[in-house]
Write a protein that holds these residues in place. Structure first.
Motif, short mmCIF file in Angstrom:
data_model
loop_
_atom_site.label_atom_id
_atom_site.label_comp_id
_atom_site.label_asym_id
_atom_site.label_seq_id
_atom_site.Cartn_x
_atom_site.Cartn_y
_atom_site.Cartn_z
N ALA A 1 0.83 -1.21 0.00
CA ALA A 1 0.00 0.00 0.00
C ALA A 1 0.86 1.25 0.00
O ALA A 1 0.52 2.26 -0.64
CB ALA A 1 -0.93 -0.01 1.22
N LEU A 2 1.98 1.20 0.69
CA LEU A 2 2.91 2.33 0.71
C LEU A 2 3.47 2.60 -0.69
O LEU A 2 3.59 3.75 -1.11
CB LEU A 2 4.04 2.06 1.70
N GLY A 3 3.80 1.51 -1.41
CA GLY A 3 4.29 1.67 -2.77
C GLY A 3 3.25 2.29 -3.69
O GLY A 3 3.58 3.15 -4.53
N VAL A 4 2.00 1.88 -3.52
CA VAL A 4 0.92 2.47 -4.31
C VAL A 4 0.77 3.95 -3.99
O VAL A 4 0.60 4.79 -4.89
CB VAL A 4 -0.40 1.71 -4.06
N ALA A 5 0.87 4.29 -2.69
CA ALA A 5 0.76 5.69 -2.29
C ALA A 5 1.88 6.53 -2.88
O ALA A 5 1.67 7.68 -3.28
CB ALA A 5 0.77 5.79 -0.76
N TRP A 6 3.08 5.95 -2.97
CA TRP A 6 4.20 6.68 -3.58
C TRP A 6 3.93 6.91 -5.07
O TRP A 6 4.15 8.01 -5.59
CB TRP A 6 5.49 5.90 -3.37
N LYS A 7 3.46 5.87 -5.77
CA LYS A 7 3.16 6.02 -7.19
C LYS A 7 2.07 7.07 -7.43
O LYS A 7 2.09 7.80 -8.43
CB LYS A 7 2.73 4.69 -7.80
N ILE B 1 2.82 10.31 -1.05
CA ILE B 1 4.00 10.47 -0.21
C ILE B 1 5.21 10.75 -1.09
O ILE B 1 5.19 10.46 -2.29
CB ILE B 1 4.27 9.22 0.66
N THR B 2 6.23 11.32 -0.50
CA THR B 2 7.45 11.63 -1.24
C THR B 2 8.44 10.47 -1.17
O THR B 2 8.27 9.53 -0.40
CB THR B 2 8.12 12.88 -0.65
N VAL B 3 9.48 10.58 -1.98
CA VAL B 3 10.56 9.60 -1.91
C VAL B 3 11.16 9.59 -0.49
O VAL B 3 11.48 8.54 0.06
CB VAL B 3 11.65 9.92 -2.95
N ALA B 4 11.30 10.77 0.11
CA ALA B 4 11.85 10.85 1.45
C ALA B 4 11.00 10.09 2.46
O ALA B 4 11.52 9.37 3.33
CB ALA B 4 11.99 12.31 1.88
N GLY B 5 9.69 10.23 2.34
CA GLY B 5 8.80 9.52 3.26
C GLY B 5 8.87 8.02 3.07
O GLY B 5 8.91 7.25 4.05
N GLU B 6 8.92 7.59 1.81
CA GLU B 6 9.02 6.15 1.54
C GLU B 6 10.34 5.60 2.06
O GLU B 6 10.38 4.52 2.66
CB GLU B 6 8.89 5.92 0.04
#
Length: 297
Positions: A134-140, A144-149
């Motif tokens: 889910a985090l990866g989907v949120a990044w795409k 969220i930013t690269v920094a957050g991921e």
């Protein structure tokens, strides 16, 4: 089984400290030889590794011993995590909000709650791996930013690495090479599997991400690790599947006796002769332990 000398080497703890912990806190070997020498099994090392990790985090030794017993006694017994009114879906949404806000203290609190609520395998399979997806989907989706991921990924890497070390390595058990094929870099699921494999009583050599095929062959055939019984690869994405096939075929050519197992989201693209581990680290580790237990020496 391990002697006190081997246990101390595995844990990075002196023999005198192990004796002191046993004498003062009742933490130590659960078996003895007829001559009275201490023998440590994998679970003993897991408990001692956990106690050391707690002490390293600043817990007093007595409190660390009590907390270790609490976690070990609840391990694998509770069918579901205990939450304070939140569901796994709520916690996944919270993880995404935390990543968006770069809230490191809140991230630590959330991970503490999750990893103390149930066994490692239950947390990994029911919450952690779905939450990472889910985090990866949120990044795409640019939620969220690269920094957050990266903040979340590094925090989880530290947690998984600590759990991997705490599980101990049963050198008397079948040994696994665990890593990603060349070009593959998403290793959190693989590190979770490596931890579950150790907790299932297997011995592991964790190679990590983006391992060239030639290095896989070297690792599988070098004399120092010639007793390797299985190579575990992962195909986190379909884009990694060709590298998995190439590496698996090369391993089979170099070591026809070697069991090759594959996990990850795109494992169905692996060669048909590979053992498919499924999509959950707990059952996958248990499956591999069963296969290796009946495999001819």
């Amino acid at each position: 089984m391990y002697t006190i000398k081997r246990a101390a080497e595995q844990l990075g703890i002196s023999e005198s400290t192990l004796r002191a912990w046993e004498r003062r806190y009742g933490v130590g070997a659960t078996q003895r030889t007829e001559s009275g020498y201490r023998l440590y099994d994998g679970r003993d090392l897991q408990a001692l590794g956990l106690m050391r990790a707690l002490i390293d985090e600043g817990w007093p030794a007595q409190a660390a011993a009590e907390e270790m017993r609490r976690r070990m006694s609840s391990d694998d017994r509770r069918p579901a995590p205990v939450h304070t009114g939140a569901t796994d879906g709520d916690d996944t949404a919270a993880l995404i909000r935390i990543a968006a806000a770069l809230d490191a203290p809140a991230l630590g609190t959330l991970l503490d709650q999750q990893f103390s609520a149930a066994s490692f395998e239950a947390v990994a399979d029911r919450w952690l791996l779905p939450a990472l997806h889910a985090l990866g989907v949120a990044w795409k989706d640019q939620q969220i930013t690269v920094a957050g991921e990266h903040m979340v990924a590094h925090a989880i890497t530290r947690r998984l690495s600590a759990a991997y070390d705490a599980a101990g390595d049963n050198l008397m058990a079948p040994r696994l090479l665990i890593g990603l094929p060349p070009g593959a870099r998403h290793e959190l699921g693989l590190l979770a599997f490596a931890t579950a494999a150790r907790r299932a009583g297997l011995s592991t050599i964790y190679l990590g991400a983006d391992v060239p095929t030639s290095e896989w062959i070297t690792a599988a055939t070098t004399g120092a690790v010639g007793d390797v019984a299985c190579a575990v690869l992962a195909a986190p994405t379909e884009a990694d599947s060709s590298a998995v096939r190439e590496t698996a075929d090369a391993l089979r050519a170099a070591r026809p006796d070697l069991l090759v197992a594959v996990g990850g989201s795109a494992q169905e693209f692996a060669p048909p002769w590979c053992v498919k581990l499924g999509h959950h680290v707990g059952p996958g580790a248990a499956l591999l332990a069963e296969r290796l237990a009946v495999r001819p020496a």
